[in-house]
Design a protein around this motif. Sequence first.
Motif, PDB file in Angstrom:
ATOM      1  N   ILE A   1       0.863  -1.185   0.000  1.00  0.00           N
ATOM      2  CA  ILE A   1       0.000   0.000   0.000  1.00  0.00           C
ATOM      3  C   ILE A   1       0.895   1.230   0.000  1.00  0.00           C
ATOM      4  CG2 ILE A   1      -1.854   1.237   1.186  1.00  0.00           C
ATOM      5  CD1 ILE A   1      -2.634  -1.518   0.061  1.00  0.00           C
ATOM      6  N   ASN A   2       0.684   2.116  -0.980  1.00  0.00           N
ATOM      7  CA  ASN A   2       1.610   3.215  -1.214  1.00  0.00           C
ATOM      8  C   ASN A   2       0.893   4.566  -1.223  1.00  0.00           C
ATOM      9  OD1 ASN A   2       4.196   4.343  -1.915  1.00  0.00           O
ATOM     10  ND2 ASN A   2       3.461   4.555  -4.023  1.00  0.00           N
ATOM     11  N   GLY A   3       0.581   5.082  -0.034  1.00  0.00           N
ATOM     12  CA  GLY A   3       0.014   6.428   0.064  1.00  0.00           C
ATOM     13  C   GLY A   3      -1.455   6.516  -0.285  1.00  0.00           C
TER      14      GLY A   3
ATOM     15  N   ASP B   1       9.729  -4.470  -5.924  1.00  0.00           N
ATOM     16  CA  ASP B   1      10.478  -3.571  -6.804  1.00  0.00           C
ATOM     17  C   ASP B   1       9.507  -2.792  -7.678  1.00  0.00           C
ATOM     18  OD1 ASP B   1      12.585  -2.320  -8.096  1.00  0.00           O
ATOM     19  OD2 ASP B   1      12.836  -3.937  -9.566  1.00  0.00           O
ATOM     20  N   PRO B   2       8.639  -1.971  -7.070  1.00  0.00           N
ATOM     21  CA  PRO B   2       7.596  -1.277  -7.838  1.00  0.00           C
ATOM     22  C   PRO B   2       8.172  -0.134  -8.655  1.00  0.00           C
ATOM     23  CG  PRO B   2       7.579  -0.524  -5.565  1.00  0.00           C
ATOM     24  CD  PRO B   2       8.590  -1.634  -5.633  1.00  0.00           C
ATOM     25  N   PRO B   3       7.476   0.247  -9.732  1.00  0.00           N
ATOM     26  CA  PRO B   3       7.895   1.420 -10.505  1.00  0.00           C
ATOM     27  C   PRO B   3       7.945   2.659  -9.612  1.00  0.00           C
ATOM     28  CG  PRO B   3       6.196   0.185 -11.663  1.00  0.00           C
ATOM     29  CD  PRO B   3       6.273  -0.392 -10.289  1.00  0.00           C
ATOM     30  N   ARG B   4       8.910   3.529  -9.843  1.00  0.00           N
ATOM     31  CA  ARG B   4       9.055   4.693  -8.968  1.00  0.00           C
ATOM     32  C   ARG B   4       8.090   5.814  -9.334  1.00  0.00           C
ATOM     33  NH1 ARG B   4      12.282   8.962 -10.792  1.00  0.00           N
ATOM     34  NH2 ARG B   4      13.174   8.701 -12.873  1.00  0.00           N
TER      35      ARG B   4
ATOM     36  N   TYR C   1      -5.301   0.667  -7.816  1.00  0.00           N
ATOM     37  CA  TYR C   1      -4.412  -0.137  -8.652  1.00  0.00           C
ATOM     38  C   TYR C   1      -3.049  -0.253  -7.967  1.00  0.00           C
ATOM     39  CZ  TYR C   1      -1.524  -1.958 -12.353  1.00  0.00           C
ATOM     40  OH  TYR C   1      -0.673  -2.767 -13.056  1.00  0.00           O
ATOM     41  N   ALA C   2      -2.585  -1.474  -7.755  1.00  0.00           N
ATOM     42  CA  ALA C   2      -1.244  -1.739  -7.212  1.00  0.00           C
ATOM     43  C   ALA C   2      -0.959  -0.927  -5.959  1.00  0.00           C
ATOM     44  CB  ALA C   2      -0.183  -1.485  -8.282  1.00  0.00           C
ATOM     45  N   GLY C   3      -1.930  -0.888  -5.051  1.00  0.00           N
ATOM     46  CA  GLY C   3      -1.717  -0.247  -3.766  1.00  0.00           C
ATOM     47  C   GLY C   3      -1.888   1.247  -3.750  1.00  0.00           C
ATOM     48  N   GLU C   4      -2.431   1.823  -4.819  1.00  0.00           N
ATOM     49  CA  GLU C   4      -2.658   3.270  -4.883  1.00  0.00           C
ATOM     50  C   GLU C   4      -4.086   3.554  -5.356  1.00  0.00           C
ATOM     51  OE1 GLU C   4       1.933   4.515  -6.089  1.00  0.00           O
ATOM     52  OE2 GLU C   4       0.326   4.747  -7.552  1.00  0.00           O
ATOM     53  N   ILE C   5      -4.665   4.635  -4.865  1.00  0.00           N
ATOM     54  CA  ILE C   5      -5.968   5.082  -5.369  1.00  0.00           C
ATOM     55  C   ILE C   5      -5.715   5.916  -6.620  1.00  0.00           C
ATOM     56  CG2 ILE C   5      -8.058   6.399  -4.904  1.00  0.00           C
ATOM     57  CD1 ILE C   5      -7.884   3.950  -3.180  1.00  0.00           C
ATOM     58  N   VAL C   6      -6.207   5.450  -7.763  1.00  0.00           N
ATOM     59  CA  VAL C   6      -5.941   6.154  -9.015  1.00  0.00           C
ATOM     60  C   VAL C   6      -7.098   7.031  -9.464  1.00  0.00           C
ATOM     61  CG1 VAL C   6      -4.273   4.434  -9.786  1.00  0.00           C
ATOM     62  CG2 VAL C   6      -6.687   4.170 -10.416  1.00  0.00           C
ATOM     63  N   GLU C   7      -8.303   6.781  -8.929  1.00  0.00           N
ATOM     64  CA  GLU C   7      -9.438   7.642  -9.265  1.00  0.00           C
ATOM     65  C   GLU C   7     -10.476   7.555  -8.163  1.00  0.00           C
ATOM     66  OE1 GLU C   7     -12.303   8.920 -13.034  1.00  0.00           O
ATOM     67  OE2 GLU C   7     -10.890   7.256 -13.250  1.00  0.00           O
TER      68      GLU C   7
ATOM     69  N   ARG D   1       1.218  -1.071 -18.355  1.00  0.00           N
ATOM     70  CA  ARG D   1      -0.007  -1.660 -18.909  1.00  0.00           C
ATOM     71  C   ARG D   1      -0.876  -0.615 -19.612  1.00  0.00           C
ATOM     72  NH1 ARG D   1      -2.845  -5.049 -14.218  1.00  0.00           N
ATOM     73  NH2 ARG D   1      -3.977  -5.919 -16.018  1.00  0.00           N
ATOM     74  N   CYS D   2      -0.467   0.639 -19.534  1.00  0.00           N
ATOM     75  CA  CYS D   2      -1.311   1.728 -20.041  1.00  0.00           C
ATOM     76  C   CYS D   2      -1.081   1.946 -21.539  1.00  0.00           C
ATOM     77  CB  CYS D   2      -1.006   3.016 -19.278  1.00  0.00           C
ATOM     78  SG  CYS D   2      -2.016   4.416 -19.806  1.00  0.00           S
ATOM     79  N   PRO D   3      -2.118   1.931 -22.354  1.00  0.00           N
ATOM     80  CA  PRO D   3      -1.950   2.150 -23.798  1.00  0.00           C
ATOM     81  C   PRO D   3      -1.591   3.587 -24.146  1.00  0.00           C
ATOM     82  CG  PRO D   3      -4.281   2.002 -23.248  1.00  0.00           C
ATOM     83  CD  PRO D   3      -3.529   1.662 -21.997  1.00  0.00           C
ATOM     84  N   HIS D   4      -1.689   4.495 -23.176  1.00  0.00           N
ATOM     85  CA  HIS D   4      -1.437   5.905 -23.447  1.00  0.00           C
ATOM     86  C   HIS D   4      -0.175   6.415 -22.754  1.00  0.00           C
ATOM     87  CE1 HIS D   4      -5.527   5.587 -24.863  1.00  0.00           C
ATOM     88  NE2 HIS D   4      -5.982   5.372 -23.642  1.00  0.00           N
ATOM     89  N   ALA D   5       0.627   5.524 -22.189  1.00  0.00           N
ATOM     90  CA  ALA D   5       1.803   5.940 -21.420  1.00  0.00           C
ATOM     91  C   ALA D   5       2.869   6.553 -22.317  1.00  0.00           C
ATOM     92  CB  ALA D   5       2.372   4.749 -20.655  1.00  0.00           C
ATOM     93  N   GLU D   6       3.551   7.571 -21.787  1.00  0.00           N
ATOM     94  CA  GLU D   6       4.681   8.218 -22.425  1.00  0.00           C
ATOM     95  C   GLU D   6       5.899   8.067 -21.509  1.00  0.00           C
ATOM     96  OE1 GLU D   6       4.636   9.380 -25.378  1.00  0.00           O
ATOM     97  OE2 GLU D   6       2.482   9.435 -25.795  1.00  0.00           O
ATOM     98  N   PRO D   7       7.104   8.353 -21.995  1.00  0.00           N
ATOM     99  CA  PRO D   7       8.297   8.222 -21.148  1.00  0.00           C
ATOM    100  C   PRO D   7       8.186   8.985 -19.833  1.00  0.00           C
ATOM    101  CG  PRO D   7       8.942   8.511 -23.432  1.00  0.00           C
ATOM    102  CD  PRO D   7       7.458   8.681 -23.387  1.00  0.00           C
ATOM    103  N   GLU D   8       7.534  10.141 -19.856  1.00  0.00           N
ATOM    104  CA  GLU D   8       7.394  10.930 -18.627  1.00  0.00           C
ATOM    105  C   GLU D   8       6.623  10.180 -17.538  1.00  0.00           C
ATOM    106  OE1 GLU D   8       7.558  13.925 -22.073  1.00  0.00           O
ATOM    107  OE2 GLU D   8       6.755  11.912 -21.677  1.00  0.00           O
ATOM    108  N   CYS D   9       5.736   9.282 -17.962  1.00  0.00           N
ATOM    109  CA  CYS D   9       4.926   8.535 -16.991  1.00  0.00           C
ATOM    110  C   CYS D   9       5.785   7.606 -16.142  1.00  0.00           C
ATOM    111  CB  CYS D   9       3.844   7.726 -17.707  1.00  0.00           C
ATOM    112  SG  CYS D   9       2.672   8.740 -18.646  1.00  0.00           S
ATOM    113  N   ARG D  10       6.926   7.197 -16.682  1.00  0.00           N
ATOM    114  CA  ARG D  10       7.825   6.297 -15.954  1.00  0.00           C
ATOM    115  C   ARG D  10       8.885   7.067 -15.167  1.00  0.00           C
ATOM    116  NH1 ARG D  10       6.296   3.811 -20.680  1.00  0.00           N
ATOM    117  NH2 ARG D  10       5.579   1.643 -20.458  1.00  0.00           N
TER     118      ARG D  10
END
Length: 375
Positions: free
Chosen positions: A25-27, A293-296, A244-250, A303-312
């Motif tokens: 759980i992350n925040g 080892d979650p994404p930072r 999603y993955a321990g975070e509230i996204v919406e 998994r997002c079809p709309h992700a850009e490099p900034e998202c990572r």
Amino acid sequence: MSDPILEVRNLHVNFDTHEGTAEVINGVDFTIEQGETAALVGETGCGKSVTVKSLMGLLPSATIPEGEIIYKGQNMLELSESEIHARRGREMSMIMQDPMTSLNPVLTVGEQMVDVLKWQGQPRMSLTEWLRDKLKSGSEAEYRQRAVEMLSEVEISAPERVFESYPVELSGGMRQRVLIAIALLSEPDFLIADEPGTALDVTTEEKVLDLLDELVEERDTSVLYITHDLGVAREVSDYINVMYAGEIVEQAPTADLFADPHHPYTRGLLRSIPTLATGIGEGIEGHLPDYTDPPRACRFADRCPHAEPECRETYPYPREVESDHNAACHLFDGPPAHERHVDLGAETVDIGPPPWEATDAGSESDAVADGGSQT
């Protein structure tokens, strides 16, 4: 407006594993008002049950390095174990996920219900003390009467017989009704229902959910539903928190979320709901990230079809995209939903507008919203 019955603020929950520390759980932040029915929605493994068990103090092996759980104005994380146990017994209750395994198989339904009435919220006792109490003479007629009345309230047609029955003698639907009866015995102010219909067939699930909704409305109980099914959440809740993955996204009122879903994960969940018009649904490709080892930045980016490099690279803090509607995604502008992200809000990340808004997306939006209408 009265103070909310529950406020979860920046909750973090970790587990030590052989592979390292799992940041499950992350925040997490959410609020439940007095008398409100909210839902916590997400796919299996996203941290829903861990979140609610943290609220109830049922994760002794977990570490909570940061956060607050404010119940009726008190931070539950600052209370002693006995104080938490007392509140959990009298004011807070939980319907566990699996009716097949949540009842003690060696005790009758009546014995379990009477024990709840006698001991819920009381200091823990040893097995010897419990057995000694069992052997005491004296009438338990009042406890029995209350238990039988509660079984009748959950629409069990033969409450006296069920009171004397062992769990193995009952169907799945009957066991679920018994669990609801046990959870409501102490007339709790706050109830958690952890996927109360997930182990039942569709018809029985609908009956159980309708019954539970009717019972909590009569008592003006605040409820948090846990479910992986947005269709169920639409039927039972006033407000939805998508995890999603321990975070509230919406987060949004139920009607607003279905009318205008923002986060790509929410839209993916809606598209995955089977309907007569669209078939079995599309699903979401990929899988949850490794919690050790979650994404930072964005945990959904892979998994997002709309992700850009900034998202990572940059964390997508939750932002208020509309009144009382938050989304944690760089596709949207808006002020930070929480004060701790004000500094992050000063850093602009521009990956363009939501692609579905840049085209003639009216039909797509309608299909997404309609997708959650069938459970």
